[in-house]
Scaffold this motif. Structure first.
Motif, PDB file in Angstrom:
ATOM      1  N   LEU A   1       3.505  -1.239   3.967  1.00 10.91           N
ATOM      2  CA  LEU A   1       3.125   0.152   3.717  1.00 10.91           C
ATOM      3  C   LEU A   1       4.372   0.857   3.195  1.00 10.91           C
ATOM      4  O   LEU A   1       5.416   0.866   3.869  1.00 10.91           O
ATOM      5  N   ILE A   2       4.261   1.420   1.989  1.00 10.34           N
ATOM      6  CA  ILE A   2       5.410   2.106   1.402  1.00 10.34           C
ATOM      7  C   ILE A   2       5.270   3.600   1.712  1.00 10.34           C
ATOM      8  O   ILE A   2       4.291   4.236   1.277  1.00 10.34           O
ATOM      9  N   ALA A   3       6.221   4.127   2.463  1.00 12.82           N
ATOM     10  CA  ALA A   3       6.153   5.545   2.874  1.00 12.82           C
ATOM     11  C   ALA A   3       6.498   6.456   1.694  1.00 12.82           C
ATOM     12  O   ALA A   3       6.999   5.995   0.666  1.00 12.82           O
ATOM     13  N   LYS A   4       6.224   7.734   1.882  1.00 16.55           N
ATOM     14  CA  LYS A   4       6.462   8.715   0.815  1.00 16.55           C
ATOM     15  C   LYS A   4       7.916   8.705   0.362  1.00 16.55           C
ATOM     16  O   LYS A   4       8.230   8.932  -0.802  1.00 16.55           O
ATOM     17  N   ASN A   5       8.837   8.448   1.286  1.00 18.80           N
ATOM     18  CA  ASN A   5      10.262   8.446   0.927  1.00 18.80           C
ATOM     19  C   ASN A   5      10.737   7.094   0.381  1.00 18.80           C
ATOM     20  O   ASN A   5      11.924   6.879   0.186  1.00 18.80           O
ATOM     21  N   GLY A   6       9.794   6.183   0.154  1.00 22.78           N
ATOM     22  CA  GLY A   6      10.129   4.902  -0.466  1.00 22.78           C
ATOM     23  C   GLY A   6      10.453   3.782   0.506  1.00 22.78           C
ATOM     24  O   GLY A   6      10.553   2.624   0.108  1.00 22.78           O
ATOM     25  N   THR A   7      10.596   4.112   1.793  1.00 24.84           N
ATOM     26  CA  THR A   7      10.881   3.042   2.752  1.00 24.84           C
ATOM     27  C   THR A   7       9.620   2.210   2.987  1.00 24.84           C
ATOM     28  O   THR A   7       8.496   2.707   2.887  1.00 24.84           O
ATOM     29  N   SER A   8       9.847   0.950   3.317  1.00 24.23           N
ATOM     30  CA  SER A   8       8.749   0.005   3.427  1.00 24.23           C
ATOM     31  C   SER A   8       8.653  -0.540   4.861  1.00 24.23           C
ATOM     32  O   SER A   8       9.671  -0.884   5.463  1.00 24.23           O
ATOM     33  N   HIS A   9       7.445  -0.568   5.408  1.00 27.64           N
ATOM     34  CA  HIS A   9       7.238  -1.099   6.764  1.00 27.64           C
ATOM     35  C   HIS A   9       6.135  -2.135   6.731  1.00 27.64           C
ATOM     36  O   HIS A   9       5.134  -1.941   6.044  1.00 27.64           O
ATOM     37  N   GLU A  10       6.321  -3.188   7.495  1.00 24.49           N
ATOM     38  CA  GLU A  10       5.258  -4.179   7.568  1.00 24.49           C
ATOM     39  C   GLU A  10       4.015  -3.554   8.208  1.00 24.49           C
ATOM     40  O   GLU A  10       4.116  -2.832   9.205  1.00 24.49           O
TER      41      GLU A  10
ATOM     42  N   ILE B   1       0.870  -1.178   0.000  1.00 23.46           N
ATOM     43  CA  ILE B   1       0.000   0.000   0.000  1.00 23.46           C
ATOM     44  C   ILE B   1       0.902   1.222   0.000  1.00 23.46           C
ATOM     45  O   ILE B   1       1.872   1.283   0.771  1.00 23.46           O
ATOM     46  N   TYR B   2       0.584   2.192  -0.863  1.00 22.31           N
ATOM     47  CA  TYR B   2       1.382   3.415  -0.926  1.00 22.31           C
ATOM     48  C   TYR B   2       0.736   4.484  -0.055  1.00 22.31           C
ATOM     49  O   TYR B   2      -0.392   4.901  -0.314  1.00 22.31           O
ATOM     50  N   ASP B   3       1.464   4.890   0.978  1.00 15.64           N
ATOM     51  CA  ASP B   3       0.961   5.841   1.966  1.00 15.64           C
ATOM     52  C   ASP B   3       0.357   7.080   1.297  1.00 15.64           C
ATOM     53  O   ASP B   3      -0.740   7.512   1.634  1.00 15.64           O
ATOM     54  N   GLU B   4       1.098   7.625   0.308  1.00  8.52           N
ATOM     55  CA  GLU B   4       0.641   8.891  -0.302  1.00  8.52           C
ATOM     56  C   GLU B   4      -0.636   8.727  -1.127  1.00  8.52           C
ATOM     57  O   GLU B   4      -1.291   9.720  -1.463  1.00  8.52           O
ATOM     58  N   LYS B   5      -0.997   7.482  -1.443  1.00 10.05           N
ATOM     59  CA  LYS B   5      -2.216   7.254  -2.252  1.00 10.05           C
ATOM     60  C   LYS B   5      -3.478   7.151  -1.385  1.00 10.05           C
ATOM     61  O   LYS B   5      -4.589   7.212  -1.907  1.00 10.05           O
ATOM     62  N   ILE B   6      -3.319   6.932  -0.096  1.00  8.58           N
ATOM     63  CA  ILE B   6      -4.501   6.701   0.756  1.00  8.58           C
ATOM     64  C   ILE B   6      -5.391   7.952   0.756  1.00  8.58           C
ATOM     65  O   ILE B   6      -4.919   9.037   1.095  1.00  8.58           O
ATOM     66  N   PRO B   7      -6.666   7.808   0.360  1.00  6.66           N
ATOM     67  CA  PRO B   7      -7.519   8.995   0.258  1.00  6.66           C
ATOM     68  C   PRO B   7      -7.974   9.511   1.623  1.00  6.66           C
ATOM     69  O   PRO B   7      -8.572   8.774   2.420  1.00  6.66           O
ATOM     70  N   ILE B   8      -7.652  10.779   1.877  1.00  5.99           N
ATOM     71  CA  ILE B   8      -8.035  11.419   3.145  1.00  5.99           C
ATOM     72  C   ILE B   8      -8.673  12.760   2.800  1.00  5.99           C
ATOM     73  O   ILE B   8      -8.076  13.564   2.084  1.00  5.99           O
ATOM     74  N   ASP B   9      -9.873  13.015   3.310  1.00  3.04           N
ATOM     75  CA  ASP B   9     -10.538  14.289   3.064  1.00  3.04           C
ATOM     76  C   ASP B   9      -9.757  15.402   3.784  1.00  3.04           C
ATOM     77  O   ASP B   9      -9.236  15.189   4.871  1.00  3.04           O
ATOM     78  N   PRO B  10      -9.697  16.613   3.190  1.00  2.00           N
ATOM     79  CA  PRO B  10      -8.962  17.709   3.835  1.00  2.00           C
ATOM     80  C   PRO B  10      -9.441  17.998   5.263  1.00  2.00           C
ATOM     81  O   PRO B  10      -8.628  18.317   6.135  1.00  2.00           O
ATOM     82  N   THR B  11     -10.762  17.896   5.509  1.00  4.04           N
ATOM     83  CA  THR B  11     -11.273  18.128   6.874  1.00  4.04           C
ATOM     84  C   THR B  11     -10.649  17.124   7.842  1.00  4.04           C
ATOM     85  O   THR B  11     -10.210  17.487   8.943  1.00  4.04           O
ATOM     86  N   THR B  12     -10.620  15.869   7.429  1.00  2.00           N
ATOM     87  CA  THR B  12     -10.049  14.816   8.270  1.00  2.00           C
ATOM     88  C   THR B  12      -8.560  15.096   8.497  1.00  2.00           C
ATOM     89  O   THR B  12      -8.059  15.006   9.631  1.00  2.00           O
ATOM     90  N   TYR B  13      -7.867  15.457   7.412  1.00  2.00           N
ATOM     91  CA  TYR B  13      -6.426  15.698   7.475  1.00  2.00           C
ATOM     92  C   TYR B  13      -6.108  16.826   8.466  1.00  2.00           C
ATOM     93  O   TYR B  13      -5.275  16.667   9.363  1.00  2.00           O
TER      94      TYR B  13
ATOM     95  N   THR C   1     -10.027   5.008  -5.541  1.00  2.00           N
ATOM     96  CA  THR C   1      -8.602   5.329  -5.508  1.00  2.00           C
ATOM     97  C   THR C   1      -7.812   4.020  -5.499  1.00  2.00           C
ATOM     98  O   THR C   1      -8.094   3.135  -4.673  1.00  2.00           O
ATOM     99  N   ILE C   2      -6.858   3.937  -6.393  1.00  2.00           N
ATOM    100  CA  ILE C   2      -5.955   2.772  -6.375  1.00  2.00           C
ATOM    101  C   ILE C   2      -4.864   3.071  -5.350  1.00  2.00           C
ATOM    102  O   ILE C   2      -4.146   4.064  -5.475  1.00  2.00           O
ATOM    103  N   ILE C   3      -4.781   2.259  -4.320  1.00  2.00           N
ATOM    104  CA  ILE C   3      -3.837   2.559  -3.233  1.00  2.00           C
ATOM    105  C   ILE C   3      -2.642   1.618  -3.221  1.00  2.00           C
ATOM    106  O   ILE C   3      -1.727   1.793  -2.420  1.00  2.00           O
ATOM    107  N   GLY C   4      -2.652   0.606  -4.084  1.00  2.00           N
ATOM    108  CA  GLY C   4      -1.522  -0.317  -4.076  1.00  2.00           C
ATOM    109  C   GLY C   4      -1.818  -1.538  -4.911  1.00  2.00           C
ATOM    110  O   GLY C   4      -2.692  -1.504  -5.782  1.00  2.00           O
TER     111      GLY C   4
END
Ligand code: ADP
Ligand code: MG
Length: 348
Positions: free
Chosen positions: A323-332, A255-267, A309-312
């Motif tokens: 989970l692939i972070a914005k900087n490309g690092t990967s965490h289980e 899953i790509y962190d930056e792709k996860i859809p979050i509404d601006p209000t929630t953010y 939204t395609i998240i991964g």
């Protein structure tokens, strides 16, 4: 019988697995018993779908900020969501309630106004239930019954490596709505003269108090002629549901962190509360969006759709769920999903 094992040591899913691992099925009509969003029963030319949920005061809802009409509506929605998660259409519900003597007729009428409204909106019939007194608080149990054409049924278990992982709507809003309500409740408890400050947060409050089930998403999939390879609804949180889907499909996922859809209000609210918006979107529960996988060949049908939204993508099981972070690092990916037992432990 002398041994006593703490149930909390198993967790909700561990407990379900433990209790049902030796469950024997004796009817050929029982196509799928435990382990998906709904049970699947052969009904001739169609499959019948059955799903049930229990809502308990103090565990799943707090009547100090949840209006009874909304609660009635939500109690139906959470069950319909499980029928849609099988790519099916709900047709009937049964509603059972346990009431303490704290509740007046007028209060229960409000609950039923919400129940009838949801039934009308989603075109389902209320066909039965049960009523009892309760020692403490309000108990609501709803069972939804639905149907699906046999060729359209979608299980949690059909995802294959390289399939795209797709989510409807946006995530984390319901959790932030709950944070606002909890905050205003504690302010009120400390100083009853202070009026709640709920302004500007309508979106997340509605996500928490009056969620919708994604009937429209199922219709959209039909319109786009997409049959997902697997599907689950997001009741506990994206992380937890992705893990369920991958376990049932015996595969991994990225899953790509930056792709996860979050509404601006929630953010913005998450930031105000000094919480990480991604963590909220991954682990905040009760969004009732749909998480599904599609074959790569269906990509063109879905690209540009405002619904999805395609998240991964799905990977081989040996690669795990990451989970692939914005900087490309990967965490289980680990699930801190909403688990009534855990919440209780935390004193929530
Ligand atoms: P969902 O979040 O989609 O409602 P759950 O996580 O509640 O699903 O349940 C997962 C599966 O376990 C479902 O198939 C459900 O019917 C089954 N299940 C849950 N609790 C029990 C129980 N006490 N006995 C038998 N089956 C159960
Ligand atoms: Mg479900």
């Amino acid at each position: 019988m002398d041994n006593k094992t703490e149930i909390t040591s198993l967790g909700e899913f561990g407990l379900i697995n433990h209790l049902t691992k030796d469950n024997k099925i004796s009817h050929p009509e029982t196509i799928k018993a435990i382990g998906d969003d709904a049970a699947v029963i052969d009904a001739g030319d169609k499959y019948m779908l059955v799903s049930t949920d229990l809502l308990l005061e103090g565990i799943h809802f707090d009547l100090s900020y949840c209006p009874l009409k909304h609660l009635g509506y939500k109690s139906i929605i959470v069950n319909l969501s499980d029928i849609y998660a099988m790519n099916g259409q709900p047709k009937q519900v049964t509603v059972s309630i346990g009431l303490s003597n704290r509740f007046s007729l007028e209060a229960i009428e409000e609950l039923y106004k919400g129940i009838y409204l949801a039934c009308k909106q989603y075109n389902v019939d209320l066909v039965g239930g049960d009523t009892s007194s309760s020692r403490q608080g309000l108990i609501i149990s709803v069972t939804a019954i639905g149907e699906v054409k046999k060729e359209k049924i979608t299980y949690r278990s059909g995802a294959k490596p390289n399939d795209l992982l797709v989510v409807s709507g946006d995530l984390g809003g319901s959790f932030m709505g709950l944070q606002i309500l909890e905050r205003e409740k504690s302010v009120f408890t400390e100083n009853p003269k202070v009026q709640p400050d709920l302004g500007g947060n309508d979106y997340v409050l509605e996500r928490q108090l009056k969620p919708e089930a994604r009937k429209d998403v199922i219709e959209q999939l039909e319109l786009l002629q997409i049959k997902p390879t697997s599907m689950i609804d997001i009741s506990d949180g994206l992380a937890s549901e992705t893990i369920h889907l991958c376990q049932q499909s015996e595969c991994g996922a990225s899953i790509y962190d930056e792709k996860i859809p979050i509404d601006p209000t929630t953010y913005n609210l998450a930031r105000d509360f000094e919480l990480d918006p991604s963590v909220i979107a991954l682990n905040g529960g009760e969004d009732y969006e749909l998480l599904f996988t599609i074959a790569q060949s269906d990509y063109d049908k879905i690209k540009g759709s405002p619904f999805f939204t395609i998240i991964g993508h799905i990977t081989d099981k040996s690669l795990g769920i990451n989970l692939i972070a914005k900087n490309g690092t990967s965490h289980e990916l680990t699930a801190q999903g909403w688990d009534a037992f855990l919440r209780k432990q935390k004193g929530l």
